[in-house]
Design a protein around this motif. Sequence first.
Motif, PDB file in Angstrom:
ATOM      1  N   TYR A 199       0.626  -1.417  -0.164  1.00 45.26           N
ATOM      2  CA  TYR A 199      -0.176   0.458   0.039  1.00 45.26           C
ATOM      3  C   TYR A 199       0.451   1.321  -0.420  1.00 45.26           C
ATOM      4  CZ  TYR A 199      -2.910   3.666   1.997  1.00 45.26           C
ATOM      5  OH  TYR A 199      -3.757   4.669   1.902  1.00 45.26           O
ATOM      6  N   GLN A 264      -7.626  11.502   5.580  1.00 40.85           N
ATOM      7  CA  GLN A 264      -8.195  10.662   4.173  1.00 40.85           C
ATOM      8  C   GLN A 264      -9.323  11.672   3.732  1.00 40.85           C
ATOM      9  OE1 GLN A 264      -7.542   7.023   3.727  1.00 40.85           O
ATOM     10  NE2 GLN A 264      -5.769   8.166   3.264  1.00 40.85           N
ATOM     11  N   ASP A 268      -9.824   9.784  -3.788  1.00 37.46           N
ATOM     12  CA  ASP A 268      -9.633   8.050  -4.119  1.00 37.46           C
ATOM     13  C   ASP A 268      -8.889   8.252  -4.818  1.00 37.46           C
ATOM     14  OD1 ASP A 268      -9.004   5.667  -2.657  1.00 37.46           O
ATOM     15  OD2 ASP A 268     -11.137   4.635  -4.009  1.00 37.46           O
ATOM     16  N   ARG A 301     -10.402   1.860  -8.363  1.00 34.03           N
ATOM     17  CA  ARG A 301     -10.512   3.201  -7.352  1.00 34.03           C
ATOM     18  C   ARG A 301     -11.685   3.789  -8.558  1.00 34.03           C
ATOM     19  NH1 ARG A 301      -5.133   4.469  -6.750  1.00 34.03           N
ATOM     20  NH2 ARG A 301      -4.351   3.501  -4.561  1.00 34.03           N
ATOM     21  N   GLU A 308     -10.359   8.623  -0.373  1.00 39.16           N
ATOM     22  CA  GLU A 308     -10.394   7.119  -0.357  1.00 39.16           C
ATOM     23  C   GLU A 308     -10.963   6.988   0.846  1.00 39.16           C
ATOM     24  OE1 GLU A 308      -5.663   7.541   1.041  1.00 39.16           O
ATOM     25  OE2 GLU A 308      -6.070   4.844   0.786  1.00 39.16           O
ATOM     26  N   THR A 311      -8.578   3.502   3.621  1.00 34.19           N
ATOM     27  CA  THR A 311      -7.259   2.443   3.622  1.00 34.19           C
ATOM     28  C   THR A 311      -6.574   2.299   4.198  1.00 34.19           C
ATOM     29  OG1 THR A 311      -8.395   2.471   1.509  1.00 34.19           O
ATOM     30  CG2 THR A 311      -6.967   1.444   1.968  1.00 34.19           C
TER      31      THR A 311
END
Length: 683
Positions: A199, A264, A268, A301, A308, A311
């Motif tokens: 990641y 976050q 994304d 995505r 996002e 994650t």
Amino acid sequence: MSVVIAQESGKKAAAEPPWMKDSAAKLERELSGNYGEAARPRLQRGLKQVAEFWRAEDGDAAGFEAFVRESFAGDPKTLDALFARMESAMESLDGHMLEINRDFRKQSDLDIGPIYFFDETLAGYDPSAHVADDFFENKLAFAVLLNYPVTGLSQRLAEGEKWSRRQWAETRLAERFSKRVPASVNLAIGKAASEAEQYISEYNIWMHHLVDDKGNRLFPPKLRLLSHWNLRDEIKADYGAGDAKNGLAKQRTIARVCERIVTQTIPDSVVNNPQVDWNPFTNDVRPTADKDSDFPAPAGRKTGNAPEPDTRYAMLLGTYRAARLADPYSPTAPTMIARRFDENRQIPEARVKKMLEDVLSSPLAPRVAKLIEKRLGRKLEPFDIWYAGFKPRGAYTEAQLDEIVRKRYPTPEAYKKDIPNLLVQLGFSKEKAEFLASNIVVDPARGSGHAMGAQRRGDQAHLRTRVEKEGMNYKGFNIAVHEMGHNVEQTFSLNEIDHTLLQGVPNTAFTEALAFVFQARDLELLGLPKPDAQARALETLNDFWGTFEIGGVALVDMGVWHWMYDHPDATPAQLKEGTLQIARDVWNKYYAPIFGQKDVTLLAIYSHMINSFLYLPDYPIGHMIAFQIKQQMDKTGQVGPEFERMTTAGNIAPDLWMKNATGFPVGPEALLAETEKALTQVK
Ligand SMILES: [Zn+2]
């Protein structure tokens, strides 16, 4: 599955067999009868230690009793023989495993031609993966546990100063078998670590696609920066001459990107995607109007500006949930937090916290901050935690230094040949220098360089260094000198030590600090004038500011691991909120008074936080230790003999090592004292 249940109910890894108590009591009576009352405390301890790890498959009551009768070394002669045999066996085992590993990785690690698929498989193979299981199965682990003390950190700290070297070696021997983690748990930890690693390794920001309200682009085409390393380094590079016109705007933009990642709120669709343009201030996302790469949009995505889906925190939670699976199998360090502090660092968490707080709340911090403001000609902004303007301008340009180094070292062999000479310049005797050089192999590295020590006497340390076709450049030399410092430490602490069970250093910060001692003298080794007082003072302020920054990052990392242990069932979204709160609290306490801004979350941007299992405190501790060792070297003037004296103490408690080396325990005092001095010297 059963493993998870055992953990969540907070029970021990495996219930003690029902016969264990009676068998142990019987053996204690019987064997203290045979060997005398004096043996009883040792027997009690040994029986308890064996019982802790004995499982049904290891044997029934009769098997257990037969094992103990045979394996308890009741007389000093047998006890000595067992110790000597295990010390020699462990050296051979570790040393040869390392050699196999080094050989298997050779093609992957060295710049010696193409890497085939089988080279990758060879590099990924770990010949020692089953050693721990084997030693419990053949009961050598139990023989050690029956006869030598497993000690926790608090006991080592309380009693270690009075121990003999042999006692230290015995406890290191027993420590090797102080946990019995099932292969399935290790596998789960490895899997979570590699998922998080994956990641992190793909978390790129395509910088040309960051746009402002007018559609302006601050960054050049094709520039792809990996979070957080490259983003932070770009902020550092934008100080001063880097980009006088847009430097500040670039820094503000990157800081905004970092906040979006941490909270976050980052869309994304913009992660690792050069096919969209993104305004990190408004969070607006559009198909790109300026294509600079054919790199495809990542599959799967969501497009648009949907955030996002936490994650980042799901990954972190995955590492925590895997790490805690090992808790029930590690009785002397039953949490990941304890394993990091008590086992890896060997400094209690409370001590580390205090050391960090001493730096963060030091009255020197606002003084250094004032100086930075003066040098910048503006008020500090939060990203100035990464201020990089204390770097002194050397007497030589990098190009001039490249030229000098290239002439001296056209090949790795040329460097290898010069090692004895370099070591003599560092104050080692001619004989010592020859001895050390004969224990160091120089290899051409694929990467920038590293040092791989040996683990059995008779093998050699390896210095991996990068030499370009046209010869070694200055950067390569600077790194090679650093790695050579590691190799010299590794050679002394293996070959000149009284017990090989004590080989090495207390933790990685020590070997890094020793390597810096060499690295800091690289110009002298080239026969050039050493940095003057002004340059050294700037360097010290740079290190202080770096410690001030990373110390806060470390406190956040520590806070988050405690939060996870306190909230074992948290969702990624809850972990995010918890992390942000901790980051804000640390910021508000130590940084807001200096930066004049509250609730900043930048301290939580480090990628290590996601995939490195509470590794970050190593950095600030490393800076403190480096200053202690540096101060001692400066005091005595001669590197060689001091280096040898320090490194032959081996892997004892960090404070004992440091008291032997410098007269003081591990702490921030040297760093703070040098900073105070530097503040008066900098013009
Ligand atoms: Zn290093």
